[in-house]
Design a protein around this motif. Structure first.
Motif, PDB file in Angstrom:
ATOM      1  N   ILE A   1       0.909  -1.151   0.000  1.00  0.00           N
ATOM      2  CA  ILE A   1       0.000   0.000   0.000  1.00  0.00           C
ATOM      3  C   ILE A   1       0.943   1.193   0.000  1.00  0.00           C
ATOM      4  O   ILE A   1       1.343   1.697   1.042  1.00  0.00           O
ATOM      5  CB  ILE A   1      -0.906  -0.006   1.246  1.00  0.00           C
ATOM      6  CG1 ILE A   1      -1.612  -1.360   1.374  1.00  0.00           C
ATOM      7  CG2 ILE A   1      -1.902   1.147   1.205  1.00  0.00           C
ATOM      8  CD1 ILE A   1      -2.234  -1.618   2.738  1.00  0.00           C
ATOM      9  N   ALA A   2       1.335   1.604  -1.193  1.00  0.00           N
ATOM     10  CA  ALA A   2       2.488   2.497  -1.325  1.00  0.00           C
ATOM     11  C   ALA A   2       2.178   3.932  -0.895  1.00  0.00           C
ATOM     12  O   ALA A   2       3.067   4.669  -0.491  1.00  0.00           O
ATOM     13  CB  ALA A   2       2.988   2.458  -2.765  1.00  0.00           C
ATOM     14  N   THR A   3       0.931   4.317  -0.977  1.00  0.00           N
ATOM     15  CA  THR A   3       0.558   5.717  -0.735  1.00  0.00           C
ATOM     16  C   THR A   3      -0.447   5.798   0.420  1.00  0.00           C
ATOM     17  O   THR A   3      -1.534   5.237   0.331  1.00  0.00           O
ATOM     18  CB  THR A   3      -0.075   6.311  -2.014  1.00  0.00           C
ATOM     19  OG1 THR A   3       0.719   5.955  -3.146  1.00  0.00           O
ATOM     20  CG2 THR A   3      -0.178   7.819  -1.912  1.00  0.00           C
ATOM     21  N   GLY A   4      -0.063   6.489   1.483  1.00  0.00           N
ATOM     22  CA  GLY A   4      -0.944   6.576   2.653  1.00  0.00           C
ATOM     23  C   GLY A   4      -1.104   5.206   3.277  1.00  0.00           C
ATOM     24  O   GLY A   4      -2.210   4.773   3.582  1.00  0.00           O
ATOM     25  N   GLN A   5       0.015   4.539   3.497  1.00  0.00           N
ATOM     26  CA  GLN A   5       0.007   3.130   3.902  1.00  0.00           C
ATOM     27  C   GLN A   5      -0.860   2.888   5.126  1.00  0.00           C
ATOM     28  O   GLN A   5      -0.894   3.699   6.056  1.00  0.00           O
ATOM     29  CB  GLN A   5       1.459   2.684   4.174  1.00  0.00           C
ATOM     30  CG  GLN A   5       1.723   1.205   3.984  1.00  0.00           C
ATOM     31  CD  GLN A   5       1.829   0.433   5.281  1.00  0.00           C
ATOM     32  OE1 GLN A   5       1.835   1.002   6.366  1.00  0.00           O
ATOM     33  NE2 GLN A   5       1.901  -0.893   5.179  1.00  0.00           N
ATOM     34  N   ASN A   6      -1.538   1.774   5.092  1.00  0.00           N
ATOM     35  CA  ASN A   6      -2.341   1.314   6.219  1.00  0.00           C
ATOM     36  C   ASN A   6      -1.562   0.185   6.878  1.00  0.00           C
ATOM     37  O   ASN A   6      -1.293  -0.805   6.234  1.00  0.00           O
ATOM     38  CB  ASN A   6      -3.696   0.802   5.703  1.00  0.00           C
ATOM     39  CG  ASN A   6      -4.632   0.410   6.827  1.00  0.00           C
ATOM     40  OD1 ASN A   6      -4.272   0.460   7.989  1.00  0.00           O
ATOM     41  ND2 ASN A   6      -5.830  -0.004   6.471  1.00  0.00           N
ATOM     42  N   PRO A   7      -1.116   0.323   8.113  1.00  0.00           N
ATOM     43  CA  PRO A   7      -1.539   1.271   9.141  1.00  0.00           C
ATOM     44  C   PRO A   7      -0.593   2.448   9.395  1.00  0.00           C
ATOM     45  O   PRO A   7      -0.948   3.328  10.177  1.00  0.00           O
ATOM     46  CB  PRO A   7      -1.510   0.393  10.393  1.00  0.00           C
ATOM     47  CG  PRO A   7      -0.305  -0.476  10.166  1.00  0.00           C
ATOM     48  CD  PRO A   7      -0.281  -0.742   8.679  1.00  0.00           C
ATOM     49  N   THR A   8       0.570   2.497   8.788  1.00  0.00           N
ATOM     50  CA  THR A   8       1.578   3.448   9.275  1.00  0.00           C
ATOM     51  C   THR A   8       1.372   4.870   8.787  1.00  0.00           C
ATOM     52  O   THR A   8       1.962   5.803   9.324  1.00  0.00           O
ATOM     53  CB  THR A   8       3.001   3.008   8.849  1.00  0.00           C
ATOM     54  OG1 THR A   8       3.061   3.045   7.418  1.00  0.00           O
ATOM     55  CG2 THR A   8       3.325   1.612   9.354  1.00  0.00           C
ATOM     56  N   GLY A   9       0.549   5.056   7.746  1.00  0.00           N
ATOM     57  CA  GLY A   9       0.363   6.387   7.188  1.00  0.00           C
ATOM     58  C   GLY A   9       1.514   6.846   6.310  1.00  0.00           C
ATOM     59  O   GLY A   9       1.483   7.954   5.773  1.00  0.00           O
ATOM     60  N   SER A  10       2.522   6.015   6.131  1.00  0.00           N
ATOM     61  CA  SER A  10       3.694   6.408   5.343  1.00  0.00           C
ATOM     62  C   SER A  10       3.393   6.351   3.845  1.00  0.00           C
ATOM     63  O   SER A  10       2.472   5.667   3.412  1.00  0.00           O
ATOM     64  CB  SER A  10       4.863   5.476   5.655  1.00  0.00           C
ATOM     65  OG  SER A  10       4.545   4.148   5.286  1.00  0.00           O
TER      66      SER A  10
END
Lengths: 492, 492
Positions: free
Chosen positions: B212-221
């Protein structure tokens, strides 16, 4: 009237996949969602303020559809149902507001809609055990895919009708599941053949039987109540699940009669007559909770709704729920809102009116088709049994009477079948060769197939539908296919 | 500008299931459907006369949404889109009539809708090879489930972010797939760790990386362009698929700045500014056709639409098509008709206006959340990186500073994490413990995890969202959780 039967514990029949699915701790946290005094920062739910749909409305026909369900909708017989993003005070109906249906949640299906279906299910099938449950799905094909994932591992065998819906077989093939055919005659599965097969079975027993019991695809046959009872007893004895795939259940019709005058008199009209004339489902006789019923709006409202549901014992439905949480999640919310609005507007009685209307329509279509088969097909090579349910009729032809059968085709019925298929296309009508639906699976030991009548080996069949075309085209098509048959057989 | 790159042949990466799926002969027969002069009795399609929906209409907001996308819809900013069962002559728009969308067919998705998405995709991602294709799906969760079925067999390993969306991990676990975590820092996946892992890999190499490259779930990175490039090169070198699950792609925001005055000035307004500010996707750098992109309307229009799509090279998308034919079939027709009506009414430009509006909204929400974290959380134990995309922010806490860390908890960070989680609930705010998202898979040989900074072993994090609650409640919630942290650490 309290039921106390809880159904048998059948978890030993679950697949490795289904048995292994665990409940996410995240789902546990969701018990605090909307708890009083709690700011819930736990889920990635967009605000409904950003859903760009404020109100959705649909023009639908008004019960009791006394001029037929295919009547064009005009201002006179039209109801407009509306669903708003948020509940409107003066709209205290059982609506599924868009703010809910467009949000995450409710893998089981929107409660209002599912309650309607639950009530309908209990009215029709009088489920004989207590803890049955229901989950929404996006079509019986998906329900079947999920059923295979719930009960079968790669390499497992299942039981299927000798001729079955080719997509359903392909669903299983893809998952590496062996579809063992069970012999049938013109009235569907043969219980004694099923029992013989299981008695002699070597290796792990099949986990389930897949049957399209009513208006079978492709044969058009429907299992009698007696055969269902015998098959159900065999399922209990040999401990397997029955998956009844029943999209055509409400396309049951009056029995065919050649006497046109008597036709109108046989039509059911009242709700009680209608309900009393339905063939009992496997679910209705399911004392042990080993039936999984796949039901759908596809054939009774519209395929594109992609709304269907699965009925079974609660612990099994819970396994589907876990699977759906990590696959389809649920059916479209807009469609759930609109379909619920239609059903709440019609009510259970209006929905029965609709189903009675369907019965009339399909009875008439079937009559027109069978009349045309009777009129145009050459009797010397043709036989058929008029279907009592579903969308399909089959025309059985004696391949051994084809002029090339012995001389050129070395008694290969498939060559005759292919010739007739192609001649049909040439003459302007396409019907599907029966062999396309034959299951290719193998039992251990290989099933000794003793044809139930001596001609069987030389008989082929073609599947047609009376559902998809207007009546004049239907008659014309059957005449064209019959012409193709005559040309091929050199008749007239 | 003709592209000639056809993408690499990657069929050796297909699963047994995907490789085995064959085309049904029935589908072949369908080439005669609606052929001139042909009566097609081949398919069980109900007549559209019986679809009980004559017209469906929806009230939607009108571009350019200059007062924000969450503005209540009034008569002034409202458009009503209508879809009829059959095309109305004076309605020569790109509509998907209900007679089509409610019928079987179009597993790929309704052509008008898919063409809109295709055009949009090419505008955003400028796919660098020629034969890319697209198929509709019913949500990224289903797309991911289908992706695993397309590439992986039971027992295979895949690569995932060390912390990842728990449902996505559970999708894989259920299928018996081993999710090997790849180390990340606060900016996402670490390319050098990924390469080390693969260099030392023993046994069959992983078929794919799930990110999940953009706005990663869960880290938000969010992965930088540079890291993406490095990861893509590693994928080519070690021959695996990159599945980019990108529901949050259009929730990209302006960089966070503490200086409130400067915030408004940074907002993008024009279409070209907006497009120029988007992080390049893996798809955009995909010379070899080894990226499968999962895209969705769930976060940008509404989750309950259950409309998403998969982008990849045509031979791979064709394998998804075969799978969908025997599982979900397609997305809801009503929803396709209505969503298409909305998009055709807005046009590509109106849709960009909507996405720009989302960018403004989420930037503001993120700012409010991070301002509150900065204001209320105790600095001595807290760190964070303000997210630049997505719905989530994370607060990192130093567990070693917890009073019971050494004395009672034997340096078990999970005990500290659990205490804080529960104290949060007591104080009236729920945030999700980071450990709940940790992948449990194992590489062979086991990955030697060298923390990228010495404090890492003693740090825990909590995931919160700024998406789901109104702003005042968001601030209040963050204050409550901060209070819980202070109580637990005995601060103030």
């Amino acid at each position: 009237m309290t039921k106390t039967n809880q159904g048998k514990d059948l978890k030993h029949l679950l697949s490795t996949e289904a048995a292994s699915r665990s409940n996410s701790p995240l789902k546990d946290a969701f018990k605090y969602y909307k708890a009083p005094g709690m700011t819930f920062l736990g889920g990635g739910l967009p605000l409904s303020d950003y859903f760009p749909f404020n109100k959705i409305s649909a023009d639908i026909p008004t019960p009791s559809f006394s001029n037929g369900i295919g009547e064009p909708i005009t201002d006179k017989n039209k109801t407009t149902v509306e669903v708003y993003k948020n509940e409107i005070d003066n709209q205290k109906k059982l609506q599924v507001e868009l703010a809910r249906s467009l949000q995450y949640g409710y893998t089981e299906g929107a409660p209002e809609l599912m309650n309607f279906i639950r009530e309908h299910t209990d009215m029709i099938h009088k489920v004989p055990y207590d803890n049955w449950d229901i989950i929404i799905s996006v079509g019986n094909t998906e329900s079947w895919d999920s059923s295979l994932r719930t009960f079968c591992n790669r390499g497992d065998s299942i039981l299927v009708e000798e001729y079955s819906f080719s997509s359903a077989l392909e669903t299983a093939n893809g998952q590496g599941i062996n579809c063992v055919p069970v012999a049938m005659d013109e009235y569907g599965l043969l219980p004694n053949k099923l029992e013989n097969l299981l008695k002699n079975w070597i290796g792990p027993k099949p986990k389930l039987l897949y049957t399209i019991a009513t208006g079978q695809n492709p044969t058009g046959s429907s299992l009698s109540s007696q055969r269902r009872k015998e098959i159900y007893d065999i399922a209990c004895k040999y401990d397997f699940i029955i998956v009844e795939d029943e999209p055509y259940y409400f396309l049951q019709m009056e029995p065919y009669t050649k006497d046109i005058e008597s036709r109108d008199k046989k039509q059911v009209h009242s709700h009680s007559e209608f309900l009393g004339n339905l063939i009992p489902s496997f679910l209705l006789m399911d004392q042990e909770g080993r039936v999984v019923r796949l039901d759908s709006f596809s054939k009774v409202l519209a395929p594109g709704l992609r709304i269907s549901w699965i009925v079974g014992q609660a612990p099994i439905i819970e396994r589907y729920l876990r699977l759906h949480e990590v696959s389809i999640q649920t059916a479209s919310g807009i469609t759930q809102s609109i379909t619920n609005a239609l059903l709440q507007s019609w009510g259970q009685k209006g929905y029965l009116d609709w189903l009675i209307g369907l019965r009339h329509e399909y009875t008439h279509k079937r009559d027109v088709a069978i009349d045309a088969v009777e009129k145009y097909f050459p009797k010397q090579v043709t036989s058929y049994v008029p279907p009592v349910a579903g969308m399909f009729f089959t025309v059985v032809l004696d391949a051994s009477k084809h002029p090339k059968f012995d001389s050129e085709y070395d008694q290969d019925v498939l060559k005759v079948e292919n010739d007739i298929y192609e001649q049909g296309i040439k003459q302007g009508c396409l019907m599907i060769p029966g062999s396309w639906f034959k299951s290719q699976g193998q039992s251990v030991p290989p099933q000794k197939h003793v044809p139930s009548n001596p001609n069987e080996r030389t008989h082929i069949f073609f599947r047609g539908t009376y559902a998809a075309v207007p009546l004049d085209e239907l008659i014309h098509g059957i005449e064209s296919f019959a012409k193709a048959v005559k040309i091929e057989y050199g008749i007239e």
